[in-house]
Design a protein around this motif. Structure first.
Motif, PDB file in Angstrom:
ATOM      1  N   THR A 111       0.833  -1.204   0.000  1.00  0.00           N
ATOM      2  CA  THR A 111       0.000   0.000   0.000  1.00  0.00           C
ATOM      3  C   THR A 111       0.872   1.261   0.000  1.00  0.00           C
ATOM      4  OG1 THR A 111      -1.668  -1.257   1.187  1.00  0.00           O
ATOM      5  CG2 THR A 111      -1.927   1.127   1.167  1.00  0.00           C
ATOM      6  N   ASP A 134      -7.834  -4.278  -1.535  1.00  0.00           N
ATOM      7  CA  ASP A 134      -7.550  -5.094  -0.360  1.00  0.00           C
ATOM      8  C   ASP A 134      -8.845  -5.209   0.433  1.00  0.00           C
ATOM      9  OD1 ASP A 134      -6.863  -6.253   2.017  1.00  0.00           O
ATOM     10  OD2 ASP A 134      -5.120  -4.984   2.403  1.00  0.00           O
ATOM     11  N   ARG A 137      -8.266  -6.550   4.811  1.00  0.00           N
ATOM     12  CA  ARG A 137      -8.009  -5.722   5.982  1.00  0.00           C
ATOM     13  C   ARG A 137      -8.910  -4.497   5.928  1.00  0.00           C
ATOM     14  NH1 ARG A 137      -2.751  -3.319   7.791  1.00  0.00           N
ATOM     15  NH2 ARG A 137      -2.933  -2.555   5.682  1.00  0.00           N
ATOM     16  N   GLN A 143      -6.143   3.692   4.508  1.00  0.00           N
ATOM     17  CA  GLN A 143      -4.699   3.928   4.377  1.00  0.00           C
ATOM     18  C   GLN A 143      -4.379   4.413   2.965  1.00  0.00           C
ATOM     19  OE1 GLN A 143      -2.421   0.315   4.699  1.00  0.00           O
ATOM     20  NE2 GLN A 143      -0.439   1.361   4.692  1.00  0.00           N
ATOM     21  N   ASP A 184      -3.976  -1.842  -5.630  1.00  0.00           N
ATOM     22  CA  ASP A 184      -3.419  -2.346  -4.377  1.00  0.00           C
ATOM     23  C   ASP A 184      -4.237  -3.575  -3.968  1.00  0.00           C
ATOM     24  OD1 ASP A 184      -1.944  -2.479  -2.016  1.00  0.00           O
ATOM     25  OD2 ASP A 184      -3.381  -1.222  -0.933  1.00  0.00           O
TER      26      ASP A 184
END
Ligand SMILES: Nc1nc2c(ncn2[C@@H]2O[C@H](COP(=O)(O)OP(=O)(O)O)[C@@H](O)[C@H]2O)c(=O)[nH]1
Ligand SMILES: [Mg+2]
Length: 453
Positions: A111, A134, A137, A143, A184
């Motif tokens: 990331t 992603d 998570r 993030q 990502d």
């Protein structure tokens, strides 16, 4: 203990040459065996190992050293050159419209590196869109969004959606006008089938030109199997080694590229968004072998912001009456040169590790905070800080993890410097005086925040 076997054993090979009383055929053969063992232990593919060691043996036995060079230096040089050739596996990522997919295990730096790449391509004038795929998570999308905001790049994500491939499909649709799209993806603590399935499906949907494996430079022997698994799933085209600012020297990368036939494209050299370096095979191998990096040193000496350059920036500012936050930053960086010093330390033979022991001076701390705050500003704001009013101050403070008061302090400092700059005109002595002043720039109230960004 860091799994840093390869670098260590290679340094052992060079050490053996160094301490030998003379270099003869027997020693060369022995050395090549050691070299072979070192590379095989690091999981480098057998064919490549034989290739490298045969070349070294052949050249060491048949080429005579250049005038004035000892046989020991000659053999070491050959090993160095052949290792450079081994990792010099192709060009960097092309500056053309394309989709890039990031893969790798959890915590490797996917990331963070996605954000760094966004900055890299934006700076090159290519529009960038980031897709947060992603789904594993929960905080991952936030993030990425924070990074996107820092860089000024749009991030597409679907909170709550568990189908990563669907997010990617929608994201690509949204970003069809962007030149570069970076995806990502999720990681896991270890290789797991569901992860492999997921990235396979994403790759099918996105058909990315680049499939980049992100690898922590501390990963030693595990690098080979990891790379192989990701390669079998999506066909890795490039490797980015992160955390090269630590003590690890990244020997695992050699295993990774030997399993994937990909090239190393970038190195991550810090947590900060700007800490991304184009991969340089010579520099990498010098570091791995503990030879110090002379070419790197020279580059820093000439390229990094030095007093001379800062002085020029100051006088330019005075002449044109323009002085923005970027100028201020460069001048502070020049004066508080600790960052440069730290970099130099990591490149000097025998000095790596020492940098941890240096107590950073206040100016460096100030600079770090300053940089963090500046990173949350847009380019427009840095060019023209007068744009930064209450609302923006709040946004910037949020992004940088500081209080609005801190941002105001900084702006106050900037205004003072700007005033000084324009009123004390062209007097040389005065300029020098100013440089000193800048070194002690008063951001004491921000000091405690060091590290919070
Ligand atoms: N020192 C340093 N830290 C890094 C670097 N790249 C990533 N990190 C840190 O490594 C941690 C994991 O990074 P992240 O991007 O979340 O990994 P991911 O799980 O693969 O997405 C974070 O704390 C990052 O700040 C680097 O080049 N140097
Ligand atoms: Mg991540």
């Amino acid at each position: 203990m860091v799994l840093e076997g390869l670098g260590k054993s290679l340094r052992g090979v060079l050490g053996r040459i160094g301490s030998a009383s003379s270099v003869d055929e027997e020693l060369i053969k022995d050395i090549c065996k050691d070299l072979q063992r070192a590379l095989l232990e690091a999981d480098v593919n057998v064919r490549l190992v034989l290739d490298v060691t045969n070349k070294v043996k052949d050249r060491a036995l048949n080429e005579s050293p250049a005038a004035g060079r000892s046989m020991k230096d000659h053999v070491s040089q050959i090993i160095y050159q052949e290792l450079v050739a081994l990792v010099n596996n192709g060009e960097g990522i092309a500056l053309k419209p394309q989709t890039i997919m990031m893969v790798g295990l959890y915590g490797q730096g996917k990331t963070t590196t996605t954000g760094k790449l966004a900055l890299y391509f934006s700076k090159k004038g290519l529009s960038v869109g980031l897709i947060g795929a992603d789904v594993y998570r929960p905080a991952a999308l936030d993030q990425l969004k924070q990074l996107g905001e820092k860089v000024g790049v749009e991030v597409y994500g679907e909170p709550g959606q568990t189908d990563a491939a669907l997010i990617v499909k929608n994201g690509l649709e949204r970003f069809k006008d962007k030149k570069i799209v970076i995806i990502d993806t999720s990681g896991r603590h270890a290789l797991e089938d569901d992860l492999i399935e997921e990235i396979k499906r994403i790759a099918e949907v996105a058909k990315p030109q680049e499939r980049v494996l992100v690898l922590d430079s501390q990963v030693g022997q595990q690098a080979g199997p990891q790379a192989e698994a990701f390669h079998n799933a999506v066909g890795v085209t490039g490797v980015i080694l992160t955390k090269m600012d630590g003590t690890a020297k990244g020997g695992g990368a050699i295993s990774a590229i030997s399993k994937t036939n990909a090239r190393i494209v970038f190195l991550g050299t810090g947590e900060h968004i700007r800490d991304l370096e184009a991969f340089d095979a010579k520099k990498f191998i010098s570091r791995l072998l503990g030879m110090g990096d002379l070419s790197g040193l020279m580059q820093i000496a000439s390229e990094e912001i030095d007093d001379q350059e800062a002085m020029e920036a100051v006088s330019r500012a005075i002449m044109t009456g323009k002085f923005n936050l970027n100028d201020m930053y460069y001048q502070m960086a020049a004066v508080g040169k600790m960052g440069t010093l730290q970099k130099l330390m990591t490149m000097l033979p025998g000095m790596s590790g020492m940098e941890d022991k240096i107590d950073f001076e206040a100016s460096q701390k100030k600079l770090t905070v300053f940089r963090t705050i500046m990173d949350s500003m847009t380019n427009e704001e840095k060019e023209d800080p007068s744009l930064i009013k209450a609302k923006r101050i709040e946004r910037i403070a949020n992004g940088a993890g500081v209080t609005p008061h801190d941002v105001r302090e900084l702006l106050k400092q900037y205004n003072t410097m700007k005033k000084t700059m324009t009123s004390f005109g062209k007097d040389r002595k005065m300029r020098k005086q100013m440089m000193k002043q800048m070194a002690g720039v008063d951001l004491d109230s921000l000091k405690e925040l060091q590290g919070s960004g």
